[in-house]
Write an enzyme that holds these catalytic residues in place. Structure first.
Site, mmCIF file in Angstrom:
data_model
loop_
_atom_site.group_PDB
_atom_site.id
_atom_site.type_symbol
_atom_site.label_atom_id
_atom_site.label_comp_id
_atom_site.label_asym_id
_atom_site.label_seq_id
_atom_site.Cartn_x
_atom_site.Cartn_y
_atom_site.Cartn_z
ATOM 1 N N ALA A 1 0.317 -5.740 1.181
ATOM 2 C CA ALA A 1 -0.512 -6.607 2.013
ATOM 3 C C ALA A 1 -0.647 -6.017 3.408
ATOM 4 C CB ALA A 1 0.080 -8.004 2.074
ATOM 5 N N PHE B 1 -0.700 -2.158 7.153
ATOM 6 C CA PHE B 1 -1.179 -2.429 8.504
ATOM 7 C C PHE B 1 -1.954 -1.205 9.003
ATOM 8 C CE2 PHE B 1 -0.833 -2.937 13.113
ATOM 9 C CZ PHE B 1 -1.209 -4.270 13.244
ATOM 10 N N ILE C 1 4.702 -5.617 2.774
ATOM 11 C CA ILE C 1 3.628 -6.069 3.652
ATOM 12 C C ILE C 1 3.679 -5.354 4.996
ATOM 13 C CG2 ILE C 1 5.056 -8.049 4.349
ATOM 14 C CD1 ILE C 1 2.434 -9.687 4.649
ATOM 15 N N CYS C 2 2.507 -5.179 5.594
ATOM 16 C CA CYS C 2 2.346 -4.619 6.937
ATOM 17 C C CYS C 2 2.720 -3.137 6.970
ATOM 18 C CB CYS C 2 3.140 -5.451 7.942
ATOM 19 S SG CYS C 2 2.764 -5.084 9.673
ATOM 20 N N ALA C 3 3.770 -2.788 7.690
ATOM 21 C CA ALA C 3 4.219 -1.391 7.756
ATOM 22 C C ALA C 3 5.083 -1.010 6.567
ATOM 23 C CB ALA C 3 4.994 -1.156 9.052
#
Length: 181
Positions: free
Chosen positions: A147, A121, A100-102
């Site tokens: 995500a 992200f 998720i994210c980075a």
């Protein structure tokens, strides 16, 4: 068993929300501290992990690994040999990976998202070379669930539950926690 890797600088919500959803599904979640069993989040929250990276065992019990984002947590995960070997083990054995994210950038830099639908992200897309950038905030393609960031951490956790236990299990938890969507 599910390993959730936590390195100094991880994003709290992106780690704790998926851990919570997976444990609500009665899955065996083990938090793994990189270098120490105590790590600090990107906002200074201390977390005591179940084991350290030196205690990770890659064997038939492994069901999934999860890579939370955050900075510099993502870079600390990426630079860890145990995390890298865990990713390689999962890919070789078809074991699901959540990022998720980075953190999807770690997978992208390894070339693992080539031809896969993925999200990260904003600003980290350049590291997802070869991936089909998704319009969805959470997406699963093959063994990879990615995500966009902290705002979808519960949805990400529910998707990980769905990957391992099916849509019904995920929907049951979603209803129990009064999820808005």
């Amino acid at each position: 068993m599910i390993y959730v890797f936590l390195a100094d600088g991880f994003e709290e919500t992106e780690a704790i929300a998926p851990i919570d959803m997976l444990r609500r599904a009665e899955l065996d979640v083990v938090t793994v501290g990189i270098k120490n069993d105590g790590v600090r989040s990107s906002h200074g929250v201390p977390v005591l992990c179940d084991v350290t990276d030196m205690q990770v065992e890659l064997d038939e019990r492994l069901e999934m690994i999860v890579l939370p984002g955050g900075m510099p947590g993502t870079l600390n995960l990426e630079g860890n040999a145990v995390v890298q070997s865990s990713i390689d083990y999962c890919v070789k054995n078809g074991i699901p990976i959540g990022a998720i994210c980075a953190a999807p950038s770690i997978l992208g830099k390894k070339g693992l998202l080539d031809g896969k639908e993925a999200i990260c992200f904003p600003g980290f897309e350049k590291f997802l070379s070869g991936a089909k950038l998704s319009e969805k905030k959470v997406v699963t393609d093959g063994i990879f669930t990615t995500a966009a960031g902290a705002g979808v951490a519960v949805e990400f956790g529910l998707k990980l539950v769905e990957v391992l236990k099916g849509a019904e299990a995920s929907q049951k938890i979603k209803a129990a926690i009064q999820c808005a969507n």
